[in-house]
Scaffold this motif. Structure first.
Motif, PDB file in Angstrom:
ATOM      1  N   ASP A  35       0.862  -0.634  -0.079  1.00  8.80           N
ATOM      2  CA  ASP A  35       0.378  -0.373  -0.298  1.00  8.80           C
ATOM      3  C   ASP A  35       0.626   1.250  -0.342  1.00  8.80           C
ATOM      4  OD1 ASP A  35      -1.695   1.959   0.320  1.00  8.80           O
ATOM      5  OD2 ASP A  35      -2.740   1.126   2.114  1.00  8.80           O
TER       6      ASP A  35
ATOM      7  N   ASP B 265       3.552   2.999 -12.799  1.00  8.10           N
ATOM      8  CA  ASP B 265       1.782   3.305 -12.989  1.00  8.10           C
ATOM      9  C   ASP B 265       1.193   4.029 -13.660  1.00  8.10           C
ATOM     10  OD1 ASP B 265       1.168   1.989 -10.102  1.00  8.10           O
ATOM     11  OD2 ASP B 265       2.626   1.845  -9.704  1.00  8.10           O
TER      12      ASP B 265
ATOM     13  N   GLU C   1      -2.008   1.601 -10.167  1.00  4.74           N
ATOM     14  CA  GLU C   1      -3.372   1.940  -9.533  1.00  4.74           C
ATOM     15  C   GLU C   1      -3.152   3.059  -9.251  1.00  4.74           C
ATOM     16  OE1 GLU C   1      -4.665   0.449  -4.536  1.00  4.74           O
ATOM     17  OE2 GLU C   1      -3.104  -0.372  -6.027  1.00  4.74           O
ATOM     18  N   TYR C   2      -1.931   3.730  -9.428  1.00  4.45           N
ATOM     19  CA  TYR C   2      -1.234   4.733  -8.150  1.00  4.45           C
ATOM     20  C   TYR C   2      -0.941   5.768  -9.313  1.00  4.45           C
ATOM     21  CZ  TYR C   2      -1.344   2.252  -4.080  1.00  4.45           C
ATOM     22  OH  TYR C   2      -1.376   1.656  -3.184  1.00  4.45           O
TER      23      TYR C   2
END
Length: 447
Positions: free
Chosen positions: A171, A219, A225-226
């Motif tokens: 994360d 990414d 995702e980011y």
């Protein structure tokens, strides 16, 4: 530009340099609508992709950018270098840089320089107006000179660097938050000292861009995702560049530059394990951890990023390659590197540079014999554990590139054509009317 009405009474032109470590030119130039302040500098002045250096690693790049000289003159080749005539290694710091920095030349000319957060500048020099050392500094207390600079920065919760370990977490939210906090404090410090308006050269570097790229660049490139977090961070960098630009007096030319480009990372390549499996390298122990563990019959070994050394008789303590065989052995290693393919079938190496092509100077005796420049997608590692897989993946998804380095000069007469990092220091000195000899540098002024 021009927040202030007054100009300095001496009339000498000044320069503000803002470094954005590892920012690729394509990111900025292909997204002008997202980054309008970079686009404005390009419109009013000039901007272009330039080349980095061999090897394109920050610890080697910043000494070269700030001196205008190749690692053979600076004496710094990467995050880890070796002592002449031994297998001992060390981490180069500011005192290991053997060439004059651009701010040394400015100070010697009777002008003042404020230097903030430049990698490989610890411990801070006492012969400049003020300095806050950058990457590799152990603490703010030890990195800031004079004391009043340290005291002020402590009020900002100033950070020399983001915590890269946070980027290793699956994360990335905490890492992203830390990156914003780091760059926010650095911007406040840069703005404060720019507005002091008591310097002739302001030289500050945002290194957090490099950190964000290492953990989020894929990414961005591959819609991960980011991606939105990556874009938001860079929109903040663009905003801060615009604010700093607006704060500069009319007699100041702004230069914004990176030290290398960036690309997505697919595979880490552990080259000492490859050398071991291919018969180039052997160890004296079953669990080697450092260079001193290599055996007498070793032919070659590697340092990051992609630096290769022949185990030469008379140069290495346990050298096994006679000088008469050096060229043939090096040619063979070069050919093997050029032929290496990754798990995806793509060539690992874009080209292999021989030492004579890249390094020259008083400190080229510790230069690598070969430097491999990777193709996009590969990060060239070394290590001496002897039990690693050759191809692996890690927490990083972005890696340095030799090309796609950014240079923006807010001056209508600047021309960026086939430029590289070595051109930046003579350009700064020319813009400041500081005299120098053309033979002092590996580069040339762009104005």
């Amino acid at each position: 530009m021009g927040l202030f009405d007054r100009l300095r009474g001496d009339g000498d032109p000044r320069v503000a340099f803002i470094g954005v470590d590892g920012v690729p030119y394509s990111l900025l130039s292909e997204n002008e609508e997202l980054f309008p302040n970079f686009a404005a500098i390009a419109d009013d002045g000039t901007a272009e992709e330039i080349s980095s250096i061999v090897p394109p690693e920050s610890s080697a790049c910043w000494p070269s950018l700030t001196t205008g000289m190749n690692p053979g003159e600076t004496g710094v080749y990467g995050f880890q270098d070796r002592e002449v005539g031994t297998y001992d290694t060390y981490v180069p710091m500011g005192r290991e840089v053997q060439a004059d920095r651009v701010w040394d030349r400015v100070q010697e000319n009777g002008r003042k320089a404020t230097v903030m957060n430049v990698p490989v500048t610890f411990p801070p020099q006492r012969n400049v107006q003020r300095m806050v050392s950058g990457f590799l500094s152990p603490s703010l207390e030890k990195a800031a000179y004079p004391d009043d600079v340290r005291d002020y920065l402590e009020t900002l919760d100033y950070r020399i660097d983001v915590n890269p370990k946070l980027g290793h977490q699956e994360d990335k939210a905490e890492f992203i938050e830390d990156a914003h906090a780091t760059v926010d404090a650095q911007y406040e410090a840069f703005q404060h000292y720019i507005e002091e308006d008591d310097w002739d050269l302001f030289f500050g570097v945002f290194m957090t861009t490099d950190r964000v790229n290492h953990f989020l660049f894929k990414d961005y490139e591959r819609d991960g995702e980011y991606r939105d977090d990556f874009i938001e961070f860079y929109k903040k960098i663009d905003d801060y560049i615009g604010r700093l630009r607006d704060s500069l007096p009319e007699d100041v030319t702004l230069i914004v530059a990176s030290d290398h480009g960036f690309t997505s990372l697919d595979y880490e390549v552990h080259f000492n394990e490859w050398l071991r499996e291919e018969g180039w390298l052997s160890f004296r122990t079953d669990d080697p951890e450092e260079l001193n563990d290599i055996a007498d019959d070793t032919t070659a070994y590697s340092f990051i990023p992609g630096r290769f050394y022949i185990n030469l008789e008379g140069r290495e303590p346990r050298g096994s390659v006679p000088e008469a065989e050096y060229d043939a052995v090096r040619d063979e290693l070069k050919a093997d590197l050029e032929a290496l393919e990754g798990p995806d079938g793509n060539p690992v190496v874009e080209r292999v540079v021989e030492k004579e092509e890249a390094f020259r100077g008083d400190h080229d005796d510790i230069a690598p014999d070969l430097v491999a420049i990777p193709n996009n997608g590969f990060d060239l590692k070394s290590g001496f554990k002897g039990d690693a897989e050759i191809f692996d993946t890690g927490p990083r998804n972005g890696m340095h590139s030799f090309d796609d380095t950014s240079l923006y000069i807010d001056h209508p007469d600047a021309t960026i054509d086939n430029a590289d990092l070595f051109d930046i220091t003579p350009t700064i000195l020319d813009l400041m009317d500081v005299e120098y000899s053309r033979s002092d540098f590996d580069g040339a002024s762009l104005v």
